[in-house]
Design a protein around this motif. Structure first.
Motif, PDB file in Angstrom:
ATOM      1  N   ILE A  98      12.316 -12.194  -5.837  1.00 14.55           N
ATOM      2  CA  ILE A  98      11.431 -11.633  -4.819  1.00 14.55           C
ATOM      3  C   ILE A  98      11.451 -12.505  -3.569  1.00 14.55           C
ATOM      4  O   ILE A  98      11.380 -13.735  -3.646  1.00 14.55           O
ATOM      5  N   ASP A  99      11.545 -11.864  -2.423  1.00 14.15           N
ATOM      6  CA  ASP A  99      11.398 -12.558  -1.153  1.00 14.15           C
ATOM      7  C   ASP A  99       9.895 -12.719  -0.913  1.00 14.15           C
ATOM      8  O   ASP A  99       9.203 -11.767  -0.558  1.00 14.15           O
ATOM      9  N   ILE A 100       9.386 -13.935  -1.145  1.00 11.24           N
ATOM     10  CA  ILE A 100       7.939 -14.163  -1.096  1.00 11.24           C
ATOM     11  C   ILE A 100       7.362 -13.857   0.278  1.00 11.24           C
ATOM     12  O   ILE A 100       6.298 -13.235   0.395  1.00 11.24           O
ATOM     13  N   GLU A 101       8.057 -14.275   1.318  1.00 12.79           N
ATOM     14  CA  GLU A 101       7.540 -14.045   2.669  1.00 12.79           C
ATOM     15  C   GLU A 101       7.444 -12.547   2.959  1.00 12.79           C
ATOM     16  O   GLU A 101       6.455 -12.075   3.539  1.00 12.79           O
ATOM     17  N   GLU A 102       8.474 -11.794   2.565  1.00 14.09           N
ATOM     18  CA  GLU A 102       8.441 -10.348   2.768  1.00 14.09           C
ATOM     19  C   GLU A 102       7.329  -9.712   1.942  1.00 14.09           C
ATOM     20  O   GLU A 102       6.616  -8.813   2.412  1.00 14.09           O
ATOM     21  N   PHE A 103       7.163 -10.197   0.709  1.00 17.15           N
ATOM     22  CA  PHE A 103       6.131  -9.660  -0.175  1.00 17.15           C
ATOM     23  C   PHE A 103       4.735  -9.866   0.418  1.00 17.15           C
ATOM     24  O   PHE A 103       3.901  -8.949   0.436  1.00 17.15           O
ATOM     25  N   LEU A 130       1.890  -7.010   1.791  1.00 21.88           N
ATOM     26  CA  LEU A 130       0.533  -6.919   1.264  1.00 21.88           C
ATOM     27  C   LEU A 130      -0.477  -6.549   2.347  1.00 21.88           C
ATOM     28  O   LEU A 130      -1.616  -6.191   2.048  1.00 21.88           O
ATOM     29  N   ASN A 131      -0.062  -6.648   3.602  1.00 25.04           N
ATOM     30  CA  ASN A 131      -0.935  -6.219   4.701  1.00 25.04           C
ATOM     31  C   ASN A 131      -1.089  -4.702   4.750  1.00 25.04           C
ATOM     32  O   ASN A 131      -1.977  -4.189   5.424  1.00 25.04           O
ATOM     33  N   ILE A 132      -0.226  -3.980   4.037  1.00 22.56           N
ATOM     34  CA  ILE A 132      -0.326  -2.520   3.965  1.00 22.56           C
ATOM     35  C   ILE A 132      -1.280  -2.174   2.824  1.00 22.56           C
ATOM     36  O   ILE A 132      -0.993  -2.463   1.664  1.00 22.56           O
ATOM     37  N   PRO A 133      -2.442  -1.596   3.127  1.00 22.95           N
ATOM     38  CA  PRO A 133      -3.468  -1.353   2.081  1.00 22.95           C
ATOM     39  C   PRO A 133      -2.949  -0.608   0.868  1.00 22.95           C
ATOM     40  O   PRO A 133      -3.258  -0.982  -0.274  1.00 22.95           O
ATOM     41  N   GLU A 146      -0.813  -2.957  -1.205  1.00 22.83           N
ATOM     42  CA  GLU A 146      -1.636  -3.957  -1.882  1.00 22.83           C
ATOM     43  C   GLU A 146      -2.346  -3.350  -3.092  1.00 22.83           C
ATOM     44  O   GLU A 146      -2.428  -3.973  -4.163  1.00 22.83           O
ATOM     45  N   ARG A 147      -2.852  -2.128  -2.934  1.00 26.03           N
ATOM     46  CA  ARG A 147      -3.583  -1.476  -4.026  1.00 26.03           C
ATOM     47  C   ARG A 147      -2.660  -1.224  -5.224  1.00 26.03           C
ATOM     48  O   ARG A 147      -3.017  -1.477  -6.377  1.00 26.03           O
ATOM     49  N   ILE A 148      -1.453  -0.734  -4.954  1.00 26.98           N
ATOM     50  CA  ILE A 148      -0.499  -0.458  -6.026  1.00 26.98           C
ATOM     51  C   ILE A 148      -0.091  -1.763  -6.723  1.00 26.98           C
ATOM     52  O   ILE A 148      -0.023  -1.834  -7.953  1.00 26.98           O
ATOM     53  N   VAL A 149       0.174  -2.801  -5.925  1.00 27.67           N
ATOM     54  CA  VAL A 149       0.568  -4.089  -6.482  1.00 27.67           C
ATOM     55  C   VAL A 149      -0.547  -4.668  -7.344  1.00 27.67           C
ATOM     56  O   VAL A 149      -0.312  -5.187  -8.445  1.00 27.67           O
ATOM     57  N   TYR A 150      -1.781  -4.549  -6.857  1.00 21.83           N
ATOM     58  CA  TYR A 150      -2.928  -5.080  -7.599  1.00 21.83           C
ATOM     59  C   TYR A 150      -3.010  -4.455  -8.992  1.00 21.83           C
ATOM     60  O   TYR A 150      -3.137  -5.152 -10.004  1.00 21.83           O
ATOM     61  N   HIS A 151      -2.949  -3.116  -9.057  1.00 18.99           N
ATOM     62  CA  HIS A 151      -3.061  -2.431 -10.346  1.00 18.99           C
ATOM     63  C   HIS A 151      -1.873  -2.761 -11.256  1.00 18.99           C
ATOM     64  O   HIS A 151      -2.030  -2.886 -12.478  1.00 18.99           O
ATOM     65  N   VAL A 170      -0.140  -5.568 -11.202  1.00 16.42           N
ATOM     66  CA  VAL A 170      -0.308  -6.944 -11.661  1.00 16.42           C
ATOM     67  C   VAL A 170      -1.316  -7.002 -12.803  1.00 16.42           C
ATOM     68  O   VAL A 170      -1.111  -7.691 -13.812  1.00 16.42           O
ATOM     69  N   GLU A 171      -2.426  -6.273 -12.660  1.00 16.55           N
ATOM     70  CA  GLU A 171      -3.438  -6.245 -13.714  1.00 16.55           C
ATOM     71  C   GLU A 171      -2.855  -5.664 -15.003  1.00 16.55           C
ATOM     72  O   GLU A 171      -3.147  -6.137 -16.114  1.00 16.55           O
ATOM     73  N   GLU A 172      -2.030  -4.649 -14.852  1.00 16.43           N
ATOM     74  CA  GLU A 172      -1.378  -4.046 -16.022  1.00 16.43           C
ATOM     75  C   GLU A 172      -0.455  -5.050 -16.702  1.00 16.43           C
ATOM     76  O   GLU A 172      -0.453  -5.188 -17.937  1.00 16.43           O
ATOM     77  N   LEU A 173       0.333  -5.755 -15.906  1.00 16.79           N
ATOM     78  CA  LEU A 173       1.256  -6.748 -16.458  1.00 16.79           C
ATOM     79  C   LEU A 173       0.507  -7.906 -17.110  1.00 16.79           C
ATOM     80  O   LEU A 173       0.954  -8.460 -18.126  1.00 16.79           O
ATOM     81  N   LYS A 174      -0.644  -8.284 -16.553  1.00 12.64           N
ATOM     82  CA  LYS A 174      -1.450  -9.356 -17.135  1.00 12.64           C
ATOM     83  C   LYS A 174      -1.937  -8.981 -18.520  1.00 12.64           C
ATOM     84  O   LYS A 174      -2.057  -9.832 -19.407  1.00 12.64           O
TER      85      LYS A 174
END
Length: 224
Positions: A5-10, A14-17, A20-25, A27-31
Protein backbone atom coordinates in the motif's frame (compact mmCIF):
# COMPACT_ATOMS: atom_id res chain seq x y z
CA UNK A 1 4.18 -6.08 -9.32
CA UNK A 2 4.53 -4.38 -5.95
CA UNK A 3 1.33 -4.94 -3.96
CA UNK A 4 2.32 -2.84 -0.95
CA UNK A 5 0.00 0.00 0.00
CA UNK A 6 1.15 3.51 -0.81
CA UNK A 7 0.63 5.00 2.66
CA UNK A 8 0.72 8.61 1.53
CA UNK A 9 -1.87 7.95 -1.18
CA UNK A 10 -4.01 5.99 1.28
CA UNK A 11 -3.99 8.83 3.82
CA UNK A 12 -4.90 11.29 1.08
CA UNK A 13 -7.86 9.14 -0.03
CA UNK A 14 -9.16 9.03 3.54
CA UNK A 15 -10.17 12.66 3.03
CA UNK A 16 -13.01 11.33 0.84
CA UNK A 17 -15.88 10.59 3.29
CA UNK A 18 -17.26 7.66 1.30
CA UNK A 19 -13.82 6.10 1.03
CA UNK A 20 -13.15 6.56 4.74
CA UNK A 21 -16.50 5.00 5.66
CA UNK A 22 -15.90 1.92 3.50
CA UNK A 23 -12.34 1.52 4.81
CA UNK A 24 -13.52 1.87 8.40
CA UNK A 25 -16.10 -0.93 8.08
CA UNK A 26 -13.62 -3.14 6.22
CA UNK A 27 -10.98 -2.63 8.89
CA UNK A 28 -13.48 -3.47 11.64
CA UNK A 29 -14.45 -6.61 9.73
CA UNK A 30 -10.82 -7.65 9.34
CA UNK A 31 -10.17 -7.00 13.05
CA UNK A 32 -12.89 -9.52 13.87
CA UNK A 33 -11.85 -12.10 11.29
CA UNK A 34 -8.16 -11.83 12.20
CA UNK A 35 -8.55 -11.20 15.93
CA UNK A 36 -6.27 -14.10 16.95
CA UNK A 37 -3.56 -13.06 14.51
CA UNK A 38 -3.76 -9.42 15.57
CA UNK A 39 -3.63 -10.37 19.26
CA UNK A 40 -0.54 -12.50 18.63
CA UNK A 41 1.24 -9.69 16.78
CA UNK A 42 0.44 -7.11 19.46
CA UNK A 43 1.53 -9.51 22.20
CA UNK A 44 4.78 -10.21 20.36
CA UNK A 45 5.47 -6.51 19.92
CA UNK A 46 4.53 -5.70 23.52
CA UNK A 47 6.80 -8.36 24.97
CA UNK A 48 9.78 -7.12 22.97
CA UNK A 49 8.95 -3.65 24.27
CA UNK A 50 8.76 -4.85 27.86
CA UNK A 51 12.13 -6.55 27.47
CA UNK A 52 13.66 -3.30 26.22
CA UNK A 53 12.26 -1.34 29.14
CA UNK A 54 13.32 -3.91 31.70
CA UNK A 55 9.89 -5.19 32.73
CA UNK A 56 10.82 -8.62 31.40
CA UNK A 57 14.30 -10.06 31.25
CA UNK A 58 15.39 -12.28 28.40
CA UNK A 59 17.85 -14.10 30.66
CA UNK A 60 17.59 -15.62 34.09
CA UNK A 61 18.82 -13.64 37.08
CA UNK A 62 22.29 -15.07 37.27
CA UNK A 63 22.98 -14.14 33.63
CA UNK A 64 21.42 -10.70 33.62
CA UNK A 65 23.83 -7.79 34.01
CA UNK A 66 21.54 -4.79 33.57
CA UNK A 67 22.98 -3.75 30.20
CA UNK A 68 20.94 -1.48 27.96
CA UNK A 69 18.53 -3.39 25.76
CA UNK A 70 16.85 -1.74 22.78
CA UNK A 71 13.72 -2.78 20.96
CA UNK A 72 13.89 -2.44 17.20
CA UNK A 73 11.69 -2.83 14.16
CA UNK A 74 13.04 -3.18 10.64
CA UNK A 75 11.08 -2.59 7.46
CA UNK A 76 12.08 -3.49 3.93
CA UNK A 77 12.04 -0.52 1.57
CA UNK A 78 10.83 -0.62 -2.02
CA UNK A 79 14.43 -0.79 -3.22
CA UNK A 80 15.08 -3.88 -1.08
CA UNK A 81 16.98 -2.30 1.81
CA UNK A 82 16.18 -3.18 5.42
CA UNK A 83 15.88 0.02 7.46
CA UNK A 84 15.36 0.62 11.20
CA UNK A 85 11.92 2.21 11.60
CA UNK A 86 11.69 1.94 15.40
CA UNK A 87 14.44 1.92 18.03
CA UNK A 88 13.55 2.47 21.68
CA UNK A 89 14.14 3.66 24.34
CA UNK A 90 15.47 6.94 22.95
CA UNK A 91 19.11 6.87 21.94
CA UNK A 92 21.67 8.77 24.05
CA UNK A 93 22.78 12.16 22.73
CA UNK A 94 25.22 11.80 19.86
CA UNK A 95 24.40 8.12 19.34
CA UNK A 96 23.59 6.96 15.82
CA UNK A 97 20.92 4.31 15.21
CA UNK A 98 23.52 2.15 13.46
CA UNK A 99 25.66 2.25 16.62
CA UNK A 100 22.81 0.44 18.37
CA UNK A 101 21.88 -1.95 15.57
CA UNK A 102 24.85 -2.16 13.17
CA UNK A 103 24.35 -2.91 9.45
CA UNK A 104 26.00 -6.32 9.95
CA UNK A 105 23.33 -7.24 12.50
CA UNK A 106 20.57 -6.04 10.17
CA UNK A 107 22.00 -8.14 7.35
CA UNK A 108 22.21 -11.15 9.65
CA UNK A 109 18.61 -11.07 10.93
CA UNK A 110 17.26 -10.35 7.43
CA UNK A 111 18.85 -13.49 5.97
CA UNK A 112 16.48 -15.84 7.81
CA UNK A 113 13.30 -17.12 6.26
CA UNK A 114 10.00 -15.62 7.35
CA UNK A 115 8.52 -17.46 10.34
CA UNK A 116 6.09 -15.24 12.21
CA UNK A 117 5.62 -17.72 15.08
CA UNK A 118 9.31 -18.27 15.73
CA UNK A 119 11.58 -16.22 17.97
CA UNK A 120 15.30 -16.66 17.38
CA UNK A 121 18.00 -15.93 19.94
CA UNK A 122 21.59 -15.31 18.88
CA UNK A 123 24.86 -14.39 20.58
CA UNK A 124 27.82 -13.39 18.46
CA UNK A 125 30.36 -10.84 17.26
CA UNK A 126 29.68 -8.47 14.38
CA UNK A 127 31.86 -6.03 12.47
CA UNK A 128 31.06 -2.36 13.17
CA UNK A 129 32.70 0.98 12.39
CA UNK A 130 34.35 0.74 15.82
CA UNK A 131 35.66 -2.78 15.19
CA UNK A 132 34.19 -6.11 16.26
CA UNK A 133 31.55 -5.92 18.97
CA UNK A 134 29.47 -8.64 20.61
CA UNK A 135 25.68 -8.55 20.71
CA UNK A 136 22.81 -10.61 22.05
CA UNK A 137 19.79 -10.54 19.75
CA UNK A 138 16.28 -11.90 20.02
CA UNK A 139 14.07 -11.41 16.99
CA UNK A 140 11.22 -12.58 14.82
CA UNK A 141 11.12 -12.23 11.05
CA UNK A 142 7.40 -11.61 11.11
CA UNK A 143 6.95 -11.10 7.38
CA UNK A 144 9.02 -10.62 4.24
CA UNK A 145 9.05 -6.88 4.94
CA UNK A 146 8.93 -6.66 8.75
CA UNK A 147 11.25 -7.78 11.58
CA UNK A 148 10.82 -7.19 15.32
CA UNK A 149 13.29 -7.80 18.10
CA UNK A 150 15.61 -6.65 20.86
CA UNK A 151 19.36 -6.16 20.90
CA UNK A 152 21.86 -5.85 23.75
CA UNK A 153 25.56 -5.13 23.41
CA UNK A 154 27.60 -7.64 25.39
CA UNK A 155 30.94 -7.20 27.08
CA UNK A 156 31.62 -10.90 26.58
CA UNK A 157 33.37 -12.40 23.58
CA UNK A 158 31.58 -15.37 22.12
CA UNK A 159 33.71 -18.13 20.65
CA UNK A 160 31.18 -19.03 17.99
CA UNK A 161 27.65 -18.59 16.75
CA UNK A 162 25.00 -20.08 18.99
CA UNK A 163 21.41 -20.06 17.82
CA UNK A 164 18.47 -21.10 19.94
CA UNK A 165 14.86 -20.89 18.83
CA UNK A 166 11.80 -20.16 20.92
CA UNK A 167 8.24 -20.66 19.79
CA UNK A 168 6.60 -17.76 21.62
CA UNK A 169 7.30 -14.76 23.78
CA UNK A 170 6.48 -16.04 27.28
CA UNK A 171 9.38 -14.98 29.48
CA UNK A 172 9.37 -15.51 33.24
CA UNK A 173 12.06 -14.48 35.67
CA UNK A 174 13.20 -17.23 38.03
CA UNK A 175 14.32 -16.44 41.60
CA UNK A 176 18.08 -16.25 41.89
CA UNK A 177 17.94 -18.66 44.82
CA UNK A 178 17.90 -22.26 43.60
CA UNK A 179 14.90 -24.17 44.83
CA UNK A 180 12.93 -27.33 44.23
CA UNK A 181 10.19 -25.21 42.66
CA UNK A 182 12.38 -24.35 39.69
CA UNK A 183 11.49 -27.51 37.78
CA UNK A 184 7.83 -26.74 38.34
CA UNK A 185 8.31 -23.23 36.94
CA UNK A 186 10.09 -24.62 33.88
CA UNK A 187 7.38 -27.22 33.30
CA UNK A 188 4.70 -24.53 33.58
CA UNK A 189 6.50 -22.39 30.99
CA UNK A 190 6.76 -25.35 28.63
CA UNK A 191 3.04 -25.98 28.92
CA UNK A 192 2.25 -22.30 28.33
CA UNK A 193 4.54 -22.26 25.30
CA UNK A 194 3.33 -25.47 23.67
CA UNK A 195 -0.35 -25.12 24.56
CA UNK A 196 -1.56 -21.55 23.96
CA UNK A 197 -4.95 -22.16 25.58
CA UNK A 198 -3.28 -23.15 28.85
CA UNK A 199 -1.06 -20.07 28.65
CA UNK A 200 -4.08 -17.84 28.05
CA UNK A 201 -5.96 -19.39 30.97
CA UNK A 202 -3.00 -18.97 33.32
CA UNK A 203 -2.46 -15.34 32.34
CA UNK A 204 -6.16 -14.57 32.72
CA UNK A 205 -6.19 -16.23 36.13
CA UNK A 206 -3.18 -14.18 37.19
CA UNK A 207 -4.43 -10.84 35.77
CA UNK A 208 -8.05 -11.07 36.91
CA UNK A 209 -7.88 -13.11 40.13
CA UNK A 210 -4.45 -13.31 41.72
CA UNK A 211 -3.04 -9.86 40.86
CA UNK A 212 -6.11 -7.80 41.97
CA UNK A 213 -6.20 -9.66 45.29
CA UNK A 214 -2.46 -9.25 45.89
CA UNK A 215 -2.42 -5.59 44.83
CA UNK A 216 -5.50 -4.89 46.92
CA UNK A 217 -3.98 -6.56 49.94
CA UNK A 218 -0.77 -4.57 49.52
CA UNK A 219 -2.74 -1.32 49.24
CA UNK A 220 -4.66 -2.09 52.44
CA UNK A 221 -1.41 -2.93 54.24
CA UNK A 222 0.21 0.32 53.08
CA UNK A 223 -2.78 2.39 54.14
CA UNK A 224 -2.81 0.71 57.53
Amino acid sequence: MDKRIDIEEFIELLNIPEFERIVYHKVEELKCVMSDRIAYYLNLKNNFKKTAYGNLQVFENEDYTGRRTYRFELSKSEDGRWLPTVVEPDLPAGCNVYDVIPPAVIKFVACFKTESNRIRKHKGSFQTTAGKRSFEIEFTKYSDIHILGTITESTEEFAGIGLKDRQNVVKLDFPSQKSSNRNNFEELIQYMQSRPKIGEQMLNYFNYIIKPVEDGGKAEADSG
